[in-house]
Design a protein around this motif. Structure first.
Motif, mmCIF file in Angstrom:
data_model
loop_
_atom_site.group_PDB
_atom_site.id
_atom_site.type_symbol
_atom_site.label_atom_id
_atom_site.label_comp_id
_atom_site.label_asym_id
_atom_site.label_seq_id
_atom_site.Cartn_x
_atom_site.Cartn_y
_atom_site.Cartn_z
ATOM 1 N N GLY A 192 -22.513 20.574 47.457
ATOM 2 C CA GLY A 192 -23.022 20.905 46.135
ATOM 3 C C GLY A 192 -24.507 21.163 46.170
ATOM 4 O O GLY A 192 -25.069 21.507 47.219
ATOM 5 N N GLU A 193 -25.142 21.000 45.035
ATOM 6 C CA GLU A 193 -26.579 21.202 44.901
ATOM 7 C C GLU A 193 -27.236 19.880 44.521
ATOM 8 O O GLU A 193 -26.812 19.212 43.583
ATOM 9 C CB GLU A 193 -26.885 22.252 43.824
ATOM 10 C CG GLU A 193 -26.252 23.612 44.060
ATOM 11 C CD GLU A 193 -26.877 24.377 45.221
ATOM 12 O OE1 GLU A 193 -27.915 23.919 45.740
ATOM 13 O OE2 GLU A 193 -26.328 25.422 45.596
ATOM 14 N N GLU A 194 -28.274 19.514 45.256
ATOM 15 C CA GLU A 194 -28.984 18.274 44.958
ATOM 16 C C GLU A 194 -29.971 18.484 43.817
ATOM 17 O O GLU A 194 -30.598 19.536 43.709
ATOM 18 C CB GLU A 194 -29.745 17.774 46.190
ATOM 19 C CG GLU A 194 -28.889 17.013 47.176
ATOM 20 C CD GLU A 194 -29.723 16.226 48.168
ATOM 21 O OE1 GLU A 194 -30.447 15.302 47.737
ATOM 22 O OE2 GLU A 194 -29.642 16.536 49.370
ATOM 23 N N ALA A 195 -30.107 17.466 42.993
ATOM 24 C CA ALA A 195 -31.128 17.472 41.952
ATOM 25 C C ALA A 195 -31.600 16.039 41.734
ATOM 26 O O ALA A 195 -30.878 15.084 42.036
ATOM 27 C CB ALA A 195 -30.597 18.060 40.643
ATOM 28 N N SER A 196 -32.807 15.921 41.227
ATOM 29 C CA SER A 196 -33.390 14.604 40.964
ATOM 30 C C SER A 196 -33.367 14.340 39.469
ATOM 31 O O SER A 196 -33.887 15.142 38.689
ATOM 32 C CB SER A 196 -34.827 14.551 41.477
ATOM 33 O OG SER A 196 -34.887 14.893 42.840
ATOM 34 N N PHE A 197 -32.765 13.225 39.093
ATOM 35 C CA PHE A 197 -32.732 12.843 37.674
ATOM 36 C C PHE A 197 -33.558 11.571 37.533
ATOM 37 O O PHE A 197 -33.126 10.494 37.948
ATOM 38 C CB PHE A 197 -31.297 12.616 37.201
ATOM 39 C CG PHE A 197 -31.174 12.440 35.712
ATOM 40 C CD1 PHE A 197 -30.949 13.531 34.891
ATOM 41 C CD2 PHE A 197 -31.310 11.180 35.130
ATOM 42 C CE1 PHE A 197 -30.847 13.377 33.507
ATOM 43 C CE2 PHE A 197 -31.209 11.016 33.757
ATOM 44 C CZ PHE A 197 -30.982 12.119 32.939
ATOM 45 N N ALA A 210 -38.786 15.270 32.676
ATOM 46 C CA ALA A 210 -38.460 16.668 32.933
ATOM 47 C C ALA A 210 -37.605 16.763 34.195
ATOM 48 O O ALA A 210 -37.787 15.999 35.148
ATOM 49 C CB ALA A 210 -39.743 17.477 33.098
ATOM 50 N N SER A 211 -36.668 17.685 34.206
ATOM 51 C CA SER A 211 -35.780 17.833 35.354
ATOM 52 C C SER A 211 -36.563 18.342 36.567
ATOM 53 O O SER A 211 -37.608 18.989 36.436
ATOM 54 C CB SER A 211 -34.637 18.794 35.029
ATOM 55 O OG SER A 211 -35.140 20.098 34.784
ATOM 56 N N SER A 212 -36.030 18.056 37.745
ATOM 57 C CA SER A 212 -36.706 18.483 38.968
ATOM 58 C C SER A 212 -35.708 18.563 40.115
ATOM 59 O O SER A 212 -34.610 18.017 40.050
ATOM 60 C CB SER A 212 -37.836 17.511 39.334
ATOM 61 O OG SER A 212 -37.320 16.213 39.591
ATOM 62 N N LYS A 213 -36.117 19.245 41.160
ATOM 63 C CA LYS A 213 -35.333 19.330 42.388
ATOM 64 C C LYS A 213 -36.293 19.271 43.561
ATOM 65 O O LYS A 213 -37.332 19.936 43.542
ATOM 66 C CB LYS A 213 -34.527 20.630 42.441
ATOM 67 C CG LYS A 213 -33.744 20.820 43.738
ATOM 68 C CD LYS A 213 -32.859 22.058 43.684
ATOM 69 C CE LYS A 213 -32.262 22.392 45.047
ATOM 70 N NZ LYS A 213 -31.462 21.318 45.632
#
Length: 429
Positions: A192-197, A210-213
């Motif tokens: 999948g795709e990684e994201a930071s929450f 704010a969302s980030s990756k």
């Protein structure tokens, strides 16, 4: 107010830089800091070698500190918040028990399981024979993780059974970070795709940032070994409003409820490292008990609110009454690192090109020191060049332009930070 910030990397530089803009702040002390941080307004660096919790308490008392903010994970896991509170010193961050979410991946997995939070199928092992027997019946690739803190370098993706066996034998044949009893987690690889929450938590109150990756792999195309992070950007369309609400309700709150059952109240930053699969379901890869690095640099570049008010609202259980404002621009952070990182690398390489000023571009120092009035390298990740732009493509271009003006012998960087987002190349796009 007098503020104490604990840490000395790019994340702490970003926190200190943002805090210096607050009208509430008179003086900022950063321990151990770095010389890049020392050049910021209102800031004094107290460079103690290998400071411990007692050192921090002494400084907090001597400097009449009104608020302490902990940047890195190690002091949190060691219980700095508990000790400060014993001395009636105000501090931002989760306590020792809450910080086990990051300090022990095994503990984290147990919390996720008991809360029915989506995560990869996994098993924990303290015996290499048991681990090898387990992987014989598993499909590849697999992910092998060290249980404790490993500075972003304790996660290994193995592509075949022999590679997995060799790694397990290697890990158990040497003492890892002075641990005689090694515990590893073997888990399924989720595509999948990684994201930071990253969110603020105060008891039952949860406010997302704010969302980030970020980009953890060393090389272009997300290849090579894992690092502490080679770049990041904010925002990301991976996390829209609907997914954000789902993560809060199906990931964060169930986790907090499970902690509460154990008598653990969480307060501070909570970072969920997510893998978002092709069905847009979010699986938890890990929890961190602090801001990410380099996500902090990108996120705080976009913050349009007083960070001190945010810290105080969290500590005072008043998050529900705070409205965090974000700049509409995108931010892109490129990490400049030393050749050899995340393995062995050379230090004391003279850095040139730092003095040039560019609007809406900020250079955060991670691993630098000064010798003979010149900045030199002093770490694996050396600088985090962060730019704001009207969109991500502009922010990326500005960040890379500034990176190309900075030089030292052995400087390395990735050349594709944010490319997938800009070119809409996610697996479900």
């Amino acid at each position: 107010m007098n503020l104490l910030i604990i840490g000395g990397g790019g994340r702490e530089h970003a926190i200190a830089w943002k805090a210096s803009q607050s009208e509430k702040i008179k003086n900022i002390y950063v321990v151990p800091g770095n010389p890049g941080i020392a050049k910021e307004n209102k800031i004094e660096v107290i460079n103690i070698k290998d400071p411990d919790i007692e050192d921090y308490i002494k400084i907090a008392k001597n400097k009449k500190i009104d608020l302490t903010v902990v940047g890195p994970e190690a002091p949190l896991v060691d219980g700095i918040v508990d000790e400060f509170k014993k001395h009636k010193l105000l501090i931002f961050g989760p306590n020792k028990l809450a910080s086990k979410l990051e300090g022990s991946k095994d503990f984290c997995k147990k919390i996720l399981n008991s809360g029915n939070v989506l995560t990869a199928k996994h098993e924990s092992f303290t015996d290499p024979k048991d681990a090898i027997s387990y992987i014989d019946n598993q499909q590849m690739p697999l992910v092998i993780k060290l249980d404790g803190l490993a500075a972003g370098k304790g996660v290994f993706i193995v592509q075949n059974h022999q590679e997995a066996k060799d790694l397990i034998q290697d890990l158990f044949s040497k003492e890892v970070r002075h641990k005689k009893q090694l515990l590893i987690i073997v888990e399924d690889f989720i595509k999948g795709e990684e994201a930071s929450f990253i969110c603020l938590v105060s008891g039952d109150q949860v406010v997302p940032l704010a969302s980030s990756k970020d980009h953890k792999k060393l090389n272009n195309g997300d290849t090579g070994p894992n690092t502490g992070g080679m770049g990041a950007y904010s925002p990301t369309k991976l996390i829209n409003d609907d997914l954000s609400k789902n993560v809060i309700n199906e990931v964060i709150k169930p986790t907090l409820n499970e902690l509460k059952k154990l008598g653990i109240e969480y307060q501070g930053f909570l970072y969920a490292g997510l893998m978002i699969d092709q069905n847009k379901k979010a699986y938890v890869l890990e929890y961190n008990c602090r801001l990410g690095d380099p996500e902090a640099q990108a996120i705080l570049m976009r913050l349009d609110s007083d960070i001190i008010e945010i810290f105080l609202a969290t500590i005072n259980n008043n998050l529900k009454n705070i409205k965090i404002k974000w700049k509409t621009e995108s931010a892109c952070t490129i990490v400049l690192a030393s050749q050899g990182y995340p393995g062995k690398y050379e230090k004391n390489k003279i850095i040139t090109g730092l003095d040039h000023k560019v609007d809406n571009v900020k250079i955060f120092h991670s691993g630098t020191k000064i010798i003979n009035d010149q900045f030199v390298t002093n770490g694996g990740r050396v600088l985090a060049v962060t730019a704001l732009g009207v969109n991500l493509q502009v922010a990326q271009a500005k960040a890379y332009d500034r990176c190309n003006q900075i030089s030292w012998e052995g400087k390395i960087k990735r050349h594709d930070i944010a490319d997938k987002e800009i070119n809409n190349k996610f697996i479900f796009s």
